[in-house]
Design an enzyme around this catalytic site. Structure first.
Site, PDB file in Angstrom:
ATOM      1  N   GLY A 276       3.613  -3.542   8.448  1.00 14.91           N
ATOM      2  CA  GLY A 276       3.849  -2.185   7.948  1.00 14.91           C
ATOM      3  C   GLY A 276       3.357  -1.149   8.949  1.00 14.91           C
TER       4      GLY A 276
ATOM      5  N   ARG B 148      -1.206   4.280  22.949  1.00 13.10           N
ATOM      6  CA  ARG B 148      -1.542   5.171  24.071  1.00 13.10           C
ATOM      7  C   ARG B 148      -2.897   4.797  24.674  1.00 13.10           C
ATOM      8  NH1 ARG B 148      -4.773   9.658  24.350  1.00 13.10           N
ATOM      9  NH2 ARG B 148      -4.185  11.291  25.823  1.00 13.10           N
TER      10      ARG B 148
ATOM     11  N   ARG C 296       9.219  -7.396  10.707  1.00  6.39           N
ATOM     12  CA  ARG C 296       8.636  -8.595  10.110  1.00  6.39           C
ATOM     13  C   ARG C 296       9.488  -9.779  10.541  1.00  6.39           C
ATOM     14  NH1 ARG C 296       7.089  -4.817   5.853  1.00  6.39           N
ATOM     15  NH2 ARG C 296       4.823  -4.883   5.806  1.00  6.39           N
TER      16      ARG C 296
ATOM     17  N   ASP D 294      -3.282  -7.656   8.163  1.00 10.63           N
ATOM     18  CA  ASP D 294      -3.797  -9.029   8.124  1.00 10.63           C
ATOM     19  C   ASP D 294      -2.723 -10.069   8.456  1.00 10.63           C
ATOM     20  OD1 ASP D 294      -2.549  -8.435   5.729  1.00 10.63           O
ATOM     21  OD2 ASP D 294      -3.887  -9.675   4.517  1.00 10.63           O
TER      22      ASP D 294
ATOM     23  N   THR E 256      -3.155  -0.313   9.490  1.00  5.52           N
ATOM     24  CA  THR E 256      -2.507  -0.399   8.178  1.00  5.52           C
ATOM     25  C   THR E 256      -3.054   0.703   7.284  1.00  5.52           C
ATOM     26  OG1 THR E 256      -2.434  -1.661   6.099  1.00  5.52           O
ATOM     27  CG2 THR E 256      -4.174  -2.256   7.615  1.00  5.52           C
ATOM     28  N   ILE E 257      -2.178   1.327   6.513  1.00  2.00           N
ATOM     29  CA  ILE E 257      -2.653   2.420   5.656  1.00  2.00           C
ATOM     30  C   ILE E 257      -3.515   1.904   4.503  1.00  2.00           C
ATOM     31  CG2 ILE E 257      -0.682   3.917   6.185  1.00  2.00           C
ATOM     32  CD1 ILE E 257       0.327   3.295   3.277  1.00  2.00           C
ATOM     33  N   ASP E 258      -3.425   0.597   4.218  1.00  2.00           N
ATOM     34  CA  ASP E 258      -4.053   0.070   2.995  1.00  2.00           C
ATOM     35  C   ASP E 258      -5.570  -0.080   3.066  1.00  2.00           C
ATOM     36  OD1 ASP E 258      -1.564  -0.037   1.914  1.00  2.00           O
ATOM     37  OD2 ASP E 258      -1.329  -2.205   2.066  1.00  2.00           O
TER      38      ASP E 258
ATOM     39  N   ASP F 107      -7.162  -2.619   4.054  1.00  2.00           N
ATOM     40  CA  ASP F 107      -7.399  -3.905   3.377  1.00  2.00           C
ATOM     41  C   ASP F 107      -7.791  -5.027   4.336  1.00  2.00           C
ATOM     42  OD1 ASP F 107      -4.980  -4.124   4.659  1.00  2.00           O
ATOM     43  OD2 ASP F 107      -3.925  -5.070   2.993  1.00  2.00           O
TER      44      ASP F 107
ATOM     45  N   ARG G 157      -0.063  18.530  -9.662  1.00  2.00           N
ATOM     46  CA  ARG G 157      -0.992  19.153 -10.607  1.00  2.00           C
ATOM     47  C   ARG G 157      -0.531  20.579 -10.946  1.00  2.00           C
ATOM     48  NH1 ARG G 157      -6.616  18.721 -11.220  1.00  2.00           N
ATOM     49  NH2 ARG G 157      -6.835  17.673  -9.229  1.00  2.00           N
TER      50      ARG G 157
ATOM     51  N   ARG H  38      -1.086  -2.599  -2.275  1.00  2.00           N
ATOM     52  CA  ARG H  38      -0.736  -3.746  -3.108  1.00  2.00           C
ATOM     53  C   ARG H  38      -1.949  -4.647  -3.401  1.00  2.00           C
ATOM     54  NH1 ARG H  38       4.521  -5.797  -3.765  1.00  2.00           N
ATOM     55  NH2 ARG H  38       5.136  -3.927  -2.654  1.00  2.00           N
TER      56      ARG H  38
ATOM     57  N   GLY I 228      -9.981  14.408  -8.522  1.00  2.93           N
ATOM     58  CA  GLY I 228     -10.650  14.505  -9.815  1.00  2.93           C
ATOM     59  C   GLY I 228      -9.790  13.946 -10.937  1.00  2.93           C
TER      60      GLY I 228
ATOM     61  N   GLU J  96      -0.032   0.491  -6.679  1.00  3.74           N
ATOM     62  CA  GLU J  96       1.253  -0.205  -6.890  1.00  3.74           C
ATOM     63  C   GLU J  96       1.018  -1.627  -7.415  1.00  3.74           C
ATOM     64  OE1 GLU J  96       3.503  -1.120  -3.285  1.00  3.74           O
ATOM     65  OE2 GLU J  96       1.661  -0.972  -2.138  1.00  3.74           O
TER      66      GLU J  96
HETATM   67  P1  ADP Z   1       0.835  -6.709   8.061  1.00  6.80           P
HETATM   68  O1  ADP Z   1       0.473  -7.100   9.451  1.00  6.80           O
HETATM   69  O2  ADP Z   1       1.005  -5.240   7.906  1.00  6.80           O
HETATM   70  O3  ADP Z   1      -0.093  -7.348   7.041  1.00  6.80           O
HETATM   71  P2  ADP Z   1       2.893  -8.692   7.383  1.00  6.80           P
HETATM   72  O4  ADP Z   1       2.037  -9.423   6.404  1.00  6.80           O
HETATM   73  O5  ADP Z   1       4.310  -8.448   7.010  1.00  6.80           O
HETATM   74  O6  ADP Z   1       2.306  -7.262   7.779  1.00  6.80           O
HETATM   75  O7  ADP Z   1       2.854  -9.524   8.757  1.00  6.80           O
HETATM   76  C1  ADP Z   1       3.532  -9.050   9.888  1.00  6.80           C
HETATM   77  C2  ADP Z   1       4.115 -10.220  10.653  1.00  6.80           C
HETATM   78  O8  ADP Z   1       3.064 -11.082  11.090  1.00  6.80           O
HETATM   79  C3  ADP Z   1       5.026 -11.134   9.850  1.00  6.80           C
HETATM   80  O9  ADP Z   1       6.336 -10.647   9.748  1.00  6.80           O
HETATM   81  C4  ADP Z   1       4.994 -12.390  10.687  1.00  6.80           C
HETATM   82  O10 ADP Z   1       5.822 -12.267  11.815  1.00  6.80           O
HETATM   83  C5  ADP Z   1       3.535 -12.429  11.141  1.00  6.80           C
HETATM   84  N1  ADP Z   1       2.752 -13.274  10.237  1.00  6.80           N
HETATM   85  C6  ADP Z   1       2.312 -12.981   9.001  1.00  6.80           C
HETATM   86  N2  ADP Z   1       1.645 -14.020   8.450  1.00  6.80           N
HETATM   87  C7  ADP Z   1       1.684 -15.012   9.367  1.00  6.80           C
HETATM   88  C8  ADP Z   1       1.160 -16.352   9.410  1.00  6.80           C
HETATM   89  N3  ADP Z   1       0.484 -16.878   8.386  1.00  6.80           N
HETATM   90  N4  ADP Z   1       1.396 -17.077  10.528  1.00  6.80           N
HETATM   91  C9  ADP Z   1       2.061 -16.553  11.590  1.00  6.80           C
HETATM   92  N5  ADP Z   1       2.578 -15.307  11.605  1.00  6.80           N
HETATM   93  C10 ADP Z   1       2.377 -14.533  10.516  1.00  6.80           C
END
Ligand code: ADP
Length: 318
Positions: free
Chosen positions: A12, A22, A73, A104, A126-128, A130, A155, A172, A186, A222
């Site tokens: 994402g 950069r 992805r 992640d 990532t904006i999350d 997480d 509001r 998520r 608030g 969400e």
């Molecule tokens: P984010 O990095 O924002 O969490 P995704 O979970 O969609 O986004 O992961 C981005 C890309 O990283 C995936 O489309 C895939 O190419 C790769 N990826 C995700 N999980 C795995 C994994 N378990 N093993 C190898 N590549 C992965």
């Protein structure tokens, strides 16, 4: 000693990714390395869409949202033969180090690549918010400011019409966007994975709000509940008519805030330094006020530890 590095953005998109690209590019060139930008994350790596980046390639990019390298992805990246083909492309350019800017999932892909011999350092984009091991991920600050701005606008209109606004925000697997947004506006209630949902509490809090003001705000992460259904319940059980708004991808866009630009810059520089030091399967993090480098495995552990404290604060404010 590495000589050529690749940089990609994956998963994402997040505001501030351009500032990170950069920083990686400029810091690497300043240290005498050559830099290659890989388009559309692991997909472009697999499809050999790779170009040399120069100082000028990253001019005027900092203030722009999204990622100028593109992101994608590629589900098949969990297959070793797909990763091997992608690695073969990096070898064609004699790239011996890689900076992966993403979440992640991207980190998991980076870890797999490092297990196949490529030096990989991750940057949390990532904006999350997480990712484990870091208090901050690039894009989070811009996203919450966008969400707060949107809720402030809602509001105004819900106050005019005596309404309850129910706003679904992103996040998520992590309630940070919801929690920070709810606290900053608030809100009467925040519904997220970490806080859970108690319908009676929602109704009680909105009824309480109705006694003293003309509007109420509910922030929902969400995937927690159907906001349309929640609006129906609130309308039926409180004096307010409720309206649901899903903010969606608007939270991913926009010019990055100062915080995102500065952290992205510092993290990008740190990632290059880590590669030069010979680090692999590591990632950059922000912890206790400092930019540091930790093993990617640590970043893949869920450690949102201060949630209870935030929940206790909320209970006093509702
Ligand atoms: P984010 O990095 O924002 O969490 P995704 O979970 O969609 O986004 O992961 C981005 C890309 O990283 C995936 O489309 C895939 O190419 C790769 N990826 C995700 N999980 C795995 C994994 N378990 N093993 C190898 N590549 C992965």
């Amino acid at each position: 000693m590495i000589k050529r590095i690749g940089v990609l953005t994956s998963g994402g998109d997040a505001p501030g990714m351009n500032a990170a690209i950069r920083a990686v590019t400029r810091a690497a060139i300043a240290k005498g390395l050559e830099v290659f930008g890989i388009h559309d994350g692991y997909l472009g790596m697999y499809e050999n869409r790779i170009e040399r980046l120069y100082r000028k390639s990253v001019s005027e990019k900092m203030r722009i949202g999204g990622t100028f390298l593109g992101t994608a992805r590629l589900k098949e990246f969990d297959r070793k033969e797909v990763r091997q083909m992608a690695l073969d492309n990096l070898h064609k350019y004699q790239i011996d180090g890689l900076v992966v800017i993403g979440g992640d999932g991207s980190y998991r892909g980076g870890l797999d690549l490092s297990n196949m011999g490529m030096a990989v350092v991750g940057v949390p984009g990532t904006i999350d918010n997480d990712i484990g091991g870091t208090d901050y991920t690039i894009g989070f600050d811009t996203a919450i400011n966008t969400a707060v701005d949107a809720v402030d606008k809602l509001r105004d209109t819900s106050n005019s019409h005596r309404r309850c606004s129910i706003i679904e925000v992103m996040g998520r697997n992590c309630g940070d966007i919801a929690i920070w947004t709810a606290m900053a506006v608030g809100a009467e209630v925040c519904i997220c994975k970490e806080f859970g949902i108690d319908l009676q509490e929602v109704i009680d809090n909105v009824r309480k709000a109705a006694q003293s003001k003309r509007h109420a705000i509910i922030v929902v992460a969400e995937n927690m509940v159907s906001v349309e259904e929640l609006a129906r319940q609130v309308t039926e059980n409180t004096p307010f008519e409720a309206r649901a708004t899903v903010l969606g991808h608007i939270q991913r866009g926009g010019s990055p805030t100062v915080r995102d630009r500065v952290y992205a810059s510092m993290m990008g520089v740190k990632a290059v330094a880590a590669l030069i030091e010979g680090k692999s399967h590591h990632c950059v993090c922000y912890r206790k006020g400092k930019i540091a480098v930790i093993p990617i495995e640590e970043a893949l552990i869920d450690n949102n530890t201060d949630l209870l404290e935030k929940y206790e604060i909320f209970k006093l404010l509702w």
